[in-house]
Design a protein around this motif. Structure first.
Motif, PDB file in Angstrom:
ATOM      1  N   ALA A   1       0.835  -1.207   0.000  1.00  0.00           N
ATOM      2  CA  ALA A   1       0.000   0.000   0.000  1.00  0.00           C
ATOM      3  C   ALA A   1       0.867   1.253   0.000  1.00  0.00           C
ATOM      4  CB  ALA A   1      -0.937  -0.006   1.210  1.00  0.00           C
ATOM      5  N   VAL A   2       1.962   1.228   0.764  1.00  0.00           N
ATOM      6  CA  VAL A   2       2.882   2.368   0.770  1.00  0.00           C
ATOM      7  C   VAL A   2       3.511   2.533  -0.601  1.00  0.00           C
ATOM      8  CG1 VAL A   2       5.080   3.228   1.683  1.00  0.00           C
ATOM      9  CG2 VAL A   2       3.372   2.311   3.237  1.00  0.00           C
ATOM     10  N   ARG A   3       3.873   1.432  -1.219  1.00  0.00           N
ATOM     11  CA  ARG A   3       4.474   1.487  -2.563  1.00  0.00           C
ATOM     12  C   ARG A   3       3.500   2.117  -3.551  1.00  0.00           C
ATOM     13  NH1 ARG A   3       5.426  -3.839  -3.754  1.00  0.00           N
ATOM     14  NH2 ARG A   3       7.205  -3.788  -2.372  1.00  0.00           N
ATOM     15  N   GLU A   4       2.231   1.806  -3.421  1.00  0.00           N
ATOM     16  CA  GLU A   4       1.198   2.397  -4.297  1.00  0.00           C
ATOM     17  C   GLU A   4       1.052   3.889  -4.039  1.00  0.00           C
ATOM     18  OE1 GLU A   4      -1.540   1.073  -6.337  1.00  0.00           O
ATOM     19  OE2 GLU A   4      -0.315  -0.721  -6.618  1.00  0.00           O
ATOM     20  N   ARG A   5       1.004   4.234  -2.758  1.00  0.00           N
ATOM     21  CA  ARG A   5       0.744   5.615  -2.355  1.00  0.00           C
ATOM     22  C   ARG A   5       1.975   6.511  -2.490  1.00  0.00           C
ATOM     23  NH1 ARG A   5      -0.514   4.417   2.555  1.00  0.00           N
ATOM     24  NH2 ARG A   5       1.414   5.104   3.480  1.00  0.00           N
ATOM     25  N   GLU A   6       3.129   5.972  -2.135  1.00  0.00           N
ATOM     26  CA  GLU A   6       4.393   6.729  -2.133  1.00  0.00           C
ATOM     27  C   GLU A   6       5.451   5.975  -2.947  1.00  0.00           C
ATOM     28  OE1 GLU A   6       4.991   9.613  -0.560  1.00  0.00           O
ATOM     29  OE2 GLU A   6       3.008   9.749   0.360  1.00  0.00           O
ATOM     30  N   PRO A   7       5.287   5.881  -4.250  1.00  0.00           N
ATOM     31  CA  PRO A   7       6.233   5.072  -5.026  1.00  0.00           C
ATOM     32  C   PRO A   7       7.671   5.586  -4.942  1.00  0.00           C
ATOM     33  CG  PRO A   7       4.800   6.325  -6.481  1.00  0.00           C
ATOM     34  CD  PRO A   7       4.281   6.504  -5.089  1.00  0.00           C
ATOM     35  N   GLN A   8       7.838   6.876  -4.837  1.00  0.00           N
ATOM     36  CA  GLN A   8       9.202   7.416  -4.778  1.00  0.00           C
ATOM     37  C   GLN A   8       9.921   6.970  -3.510  1.00  0.00           C
ATOM     38  OE1 GLN A   8      10.789   8.926  -7.263  1.00  0.00           O
ATOM     39  NE2 GLN A   8      12.613   8.844  -6.016  1.00  0.00           N
ATOM     40  N   PHE A   9       9.199   6.975  -2.394  1.00  0.00           N
ATOM     41  CA  PHE A   9       9.821   6.545  -1.137  1.00  0.00           C
ATOM     42  C   PHE A   9      10.308   5.103  -1.233  1.00  0.00           C
ATOM     43  CE2 PHE A   9       9.168   4.051   2.746  1.00  0.00           C
ATOM     44  CZ  PHE A   9      10.246   4.526   3.476  1.00  0.00           C
ATOM     45  N   MET A  10       9.437   4.192  -1.646  1.00  0.00           N
ATOM     46  CA  MET A  10       9.827   2.786  -1.711  1.00  0.00           C
ATOM     47  C   MET A  10      10.899   2.554  -2.767  1.00  0.00           C
ATOM     48  SD  MET A  10       8.484   1.257   0.762  1.00  0.00           S
ATOM     49  CE  MET A  10       8.859  -0.426   0.374  1.00  0.00           C
ATOM     50  N   ARG A  11      10.845   3.287  -3.870  1.00  0.00           N
ATOM     51  CA  ARG A  11      11.873   3.160  -4.906  1.00  0.00           C
ATOM     52  C   ARG A  11      13.226   3.604  -4.348  1.00  0.00           C
ATOM     53  NH1 ARG A  11       9.938   6.505  -8.833  1.00  0.00           N
ATOM     54  NH2 ARG A  11       8.357   4.950  -9.201  1.00  0.00           N
TER      55      ARG A  11
END
Length: 153
Positions: free
Chosen positions: A88-98
């Motif tokens: 869900a975080v990856r969906e919402r904040e893709p830049q952070f997880m990337r």
């Protein structure tokens, strides 16, 4: 290092270890460590300390969402639920997880245990060096025919 020098709280460090293990889990045979077993936080502090505030905020957000929806801390959740939260975080904040994934991989593949496990050898390239096969230097002929293209100092 003094205990107060650590940029993350105990809860944040626990959550980070779980997330790192999701990014690069240990190999089944135990030959390669998990990303949680290498010093990713130290790498981030050394090379990209400007991302620490975002890291803290995202780890806190994961924990807050776990409490809101599940009534318990992120670290206490079962593995499938943890993965769902991270997705869900990856969906919402893709830049952070990337960014975290790139930092993790950059650190991970510098670790001696990982290099040994993948057969690269944990050593600097010099002075021992790596063998470079000799090539066909005639391929440089078009460049040589161009002649001098810069001004001598």
């Amino acid at each position: 290092m003094i205990g107060t020098d650590n940029p993350l709280s105990d809860d944040q460090r626990r959550i980070l270890a779980i997330v790192l293990d999701l990014i690069v889990p240990a190999s089944e045979d135990g030959q390669r460590p998990s990303a949680a077993d290498v010093d990713v936080l130290g790498y981030i502090r050394e090379t990209e300390s400007h991302t620490l505030d975002g890291l803290r905020a995202e780890l806190d957000q994961l924990n807050a969402e776990a409490f809101e929806s599940q009534g318990e801390a992120f670290a206490s959740l079962d593995p499938a639920t943890r993965q769902a939260f991270v997705d869900a975080v990856r969906e919402r904040e893709p830049q952070f997880m990337r960014t975290l994934a790139m930092q993790t991989v950059a650190c991970y593949y510098r670790d001696d245990r990982v290099l040994e496990a993948i057969g690269v050898g944990a050593r600097p390239p010099f002075p021992q060096g790596y063998e470079v096969p000799s090539g066909d230097l005639s391929l440089l002929e078009p460049v040589r025919r161009r002649g001098l293209i810069y001004r001598e100092a």
